[in-house]
Motif scaffolding. Sequence first.
Motif, short mmCIF file in Angstrom:
data_model
loop_
_atom_site.label_atom_id
_atom_site.label_comp_id
_atom_site.label_asym_id
_atom_site.label_seq_id
_atom_site.Cartn_x
_atom_site.Cartn_y
_atom_site.Cartn_z
N SER A 128 0.83 -1.21 0.00
CA SER A 128 0.00 0.00 0.00
C SER A 128 0.86 1.25 0.00
O SER A 128 0.58 2.21 -0.73
CB SER A 128 -0.91 0.03 1.23
N PHE A 129 1.92 1.24 0.82
CA PHE A 129 2.84 2.38 0.87
C PHE A 129 3.45 2.60 -0.51
O PHE A 129 3.50 3.72 -1.01
CB PHE A 129 3.92 2.11 1.92
N MET A 130 3.90 1.48 -1.15
CA MET A 130 4.51 1.58 -2.48
C MET A 130 3.49 2.12 -3.49
O MET A 130 3.83 2.93 -4.35
CB MET A 130 5.01 0.21 -2.93
N ASP A 131 2.25 1.64 -3.37
CA ASP A 131 1.21 2.11 -4.29
C ASP A 131 0.99 3.61 -4.12
O ASP A 131 0.95 4.35 -5.11
CB ASP A 131 -0.09 1.35 -4.03
N GLY A 132 0.86 4.06 -2.85
CA GLY A 132 0.67 5.50 -2.61
C GLY A 132 1.83 6.30 -3.15
O GLY A 132 1.67 7.32 -3.82
N LEU A 133 3.05 5.80 -2.90
CA LEU A 133 4.25 6.51 -3.32
C LEU A 133 4.34 6.60 -4.85
O LEU A 133 4.54 7.68 -5.41
CB LEU A 133 5.48 5.80 -2.76
N PHE A 134 4.15 5.45 -5.53
CA PHE A 134 4.34 5.48 -6.98
C PHE A 134 3.17 6.11 -7.71
O PHE A 134 3.35 6.73 -8.77
CB PHE A 134 4.67 4.08 -7.51
N MET A 135 1.94 5.98 -7.16
CA MET A 135 0.82 6.75 -7.72
C MET A 135 1.14 8.24 -7.60
O MET A 135 0.88 9.03 -8.51
CB MET A 135 -0.47 6.42 -6.98
N GLY A 136 1.73 8.63 -6.45
CA GLY A 136 2.10 10.03 -6.22
C GLY A 136 3.19 10.49 -7.18
O GLY A 136 3.13 11.59 -7.73
N ILE A 137 4.19 9.63 -7.40
CA ILE A 137 5.27 9.98 -8.33
C ILE A 137 4.71 10.08 -9.76
O ILE A 137 5.05 11.00 -10.51
CB ILE A 137 6.42 8.97 -8.24
N GLY A 138 3.83 9.14 -10.10
CA GLY A 138 3.19 9.19 -11.43
C GLY A 138 2.40 10.48 -11.60
O GLY A 138 2.44 11.12 -12.66
N PHE A 139 1.70 10.88 -10.54
CA PHE A 139 0.94 12.13 -10.54
C PHE A 139 1.89 13.32 -10.74
O PHE A 139 1.63 14.22 -11.53
CB PHE A 139 0.18 12.24 -9.22
N THR A 140 3.03 13.29 -10.01
CA THR A 140 4.03 14.35 -10.12
C THR A 140 4.55 14.46 -11.56
O THR A 140 4.62 15.57 -12.11
CB THR A 140 5.22 14.05 -9.19
N LEU A 141 4.89 13.30 -12.17
CA LEU A 141 5.42 13.33 -13.53
C LEU A 141 4.38 13.87 -14.51
O LEU A 141 4.70 14.67 -15.39
CB LEU A 141 5.85 11.91 -13.96
N SER A 142 3.11 13.45 -14.33
CA SER A 142 2.05 13.92 -15.23
C SER A 142 1.90 15.43 -15.12
O SER A 142 1.83 16.14 -16.13
CB SER A 142 0.72 13.26 -14.88
N LEU A 143 1.83 15.92 -13.85
CA LEU A 143 1.64 17.36 -13.66
C LEU A 143 2.82 18.16 -14.19
O LEU A 143 2.65 19.23 -14.77
CB LEU A 143 1.44 17.67 -12.17
N THR A 144 4.04 17.61 -14.01
CA THR A 144 5.22 18.30 -14.52
C THR A 144 5.18 18.34 -16.04
O THR A 144 5.50 19.36 -16.66
CB THR A 144 6.50 17.61 -14.03
N ALA A 145 4.75 17.22 -16.68
CA ALA A 145 4.68 17.17 -18.14
C ALA A 145 3.66 18.18 -18.67
O ALA A 145 3.94 18.96 -19.60
CB ALA A 145 4.32 15.76 -18.61
N ILE A 146 2.46 18.19 -18.07
CA ILE A 146 1.44 19.15 -18.51
C ILE A 146 1.93 20.57 -18.28
O ILE A 146 1.81 21.45 -19.14
CB ILE A 146 0.11 18.91 -17.76
N GLY A 147 2.53 20.80 -17.10
CA GLY A 147 3.06 22.12 -16.77
C GLY A 147 4.13 22.55 -17.76
O GLY A 147 4.16 23.71 -18.19
N ALA A 148 5.00 21.60 -18.16
CA ALA A 148 6.08 21.92 -19.09
C ALA A 148 5.50 22.34 -20.44
O ALA A 148 5.91 23.36 -21.02
CB ALA A 148 7.01 20.72 -19.25
N VAL A 149 4.51 21.58 -20.93
CA VAL A 149 3.90 21.92 -22.23
C VAL A 149 3.25 23.30 -22.16
O VAL A 149 3.49 24.17 -23.02
CB VAL A 149 2.84 20.85 -22.62
N ARG A 150 2.46 23.53 -21.09
CA ARG A 150 1.76 24.82 -20.97
C ARG A 150 2.75 25.98 -20.81
O ARG A 150 2.54 27.07 -21.35
CB ARG A 150 0.80 24.79 -19.79
N GLU A 151 3.83 25.73 -20.05
CA GLU A 151 4.79 26.80 -19.81
C GLU A 151 5.56 27.15 -21.08
O GLU A 151 5.77 28.33 -21.38
CB GLU A 151 5.75 26.38 -18.69
#
Lengths: 223, 199
Positions: A128-151
């Motif tokens: 569960s900890f790993m799932d929370g962590l990697f879902m969070g990292i995946g979320f971080t990468l997605s937001l960074t990618a969208i942010g990078a395109v928009r920026e």
Amino acid sequence: MSSDYGRIVRDGLWDNNGVFGMILGMCPTMAMTTSATNGLGMGLATAAVMAASSLLVALFRGVITQEVRIPVFILIVAAMVTLVDLTMNAWMHELYKVLGLFIPLIVSNCLPLARLEAFAAKEPVLPSFMDGLFMGIGFTLSLTAIGAVREIVGSGTLFANASLLLGPAFTFLETRVLPADSGVLVAILPPGGFLATGLLLAGKRYIDVKAGKPIAMAGAHSV
Amino acid sequence: MKRPTWIHAVVLGAFCTGFGIILATTNVFTADQIAQRAVEDMQNSLAQVVPAAIHDNSLVKDAITVKNDAGKDITIYRAMKDGKVTGVAYEIDGTGYGGQIRLMLGVDAAGNILGVRATEYHETPGLGDKIDPAKSDWITRFTGLSLGRPPVDKWKVKKDGGDFDQFSGATITPRGVVAAIRAGLEFFAAHKAQFLEVR
């Protein structure tokens, strides 16, 4: 299957990614991705809260009764967010000045709640900890990618003000991609969030289809 | 297996109590630190709008409160040198796109702006947040201006026929800031004697 860590990592980062797989957490995704740095900051704060709350829910999963699980999950997420908020304000004040704006918004994100319900409530503590962590990292990468395109499209820069978030050592990340004042403003306005997210989502699906993967809809694991 | 309803109430109650205690404890341990950080932030924002050269006192210590027209108490931080008030700084607020914008305004004894800084705002990142000196030099352009320079009716953004630049894509934020500063200077003009009086 619960301790298949390779799959947990793949699910979180790509196959069942919070933003591009399950299309969850759209409110912070749209609101905070006006730059790559903002997306990164929001993502990291969310990842910390998700890992901590997944761990707690898995730990108490035997005690939490089915009927009151949703309020208890919300309580745990809100408590973690408040804890992070107070602690950072007191001891990491410089970082708090940059991230402080994002932290209370994590409570309104449905992705942590979805993972608690779909995964942490049923699985042992470590997965569960790993799932929370990697879902969070995946979320971080997605937001960074969208942010990078928009920026890049909207302001012509990439990772502007990254040194405010990560410290002066990361000033090298701050680059100007397009000449000043050549940005297309719509990209950093709310419609740009939908456009960038939609285009990146289509791109991810295209890669998946090319690779012969079935398009999976929301679930604890990718199908 | 059907469990009685009170079990759920106990579970929920126990979690609320447990996390309540954890948060209350955290609050006790962090409250002093957070208050200390807030004082430091206040001193930092004061230092940005009042140059160190014009005072030899602690602005936070020599503060007075004055009621504004709305009847609200405003804390006036006073810069003093050799027993004379050389300048004052106080918080003003305006309405931006994302709600209230709080600013710290520094004014010298003659009514000229020493400096302005936004202390708290919720403007759109990348658009309205250019009022932050870390992102744009816009806010520093107010330094040295006063109620007569430019004339009062020119204290507007260019779009409204005034003298001040708006940002591309954000007019509401600079409009709110310019209006807040003008109101702040009018507040100074109305209470000048009170601000500069040494008791």
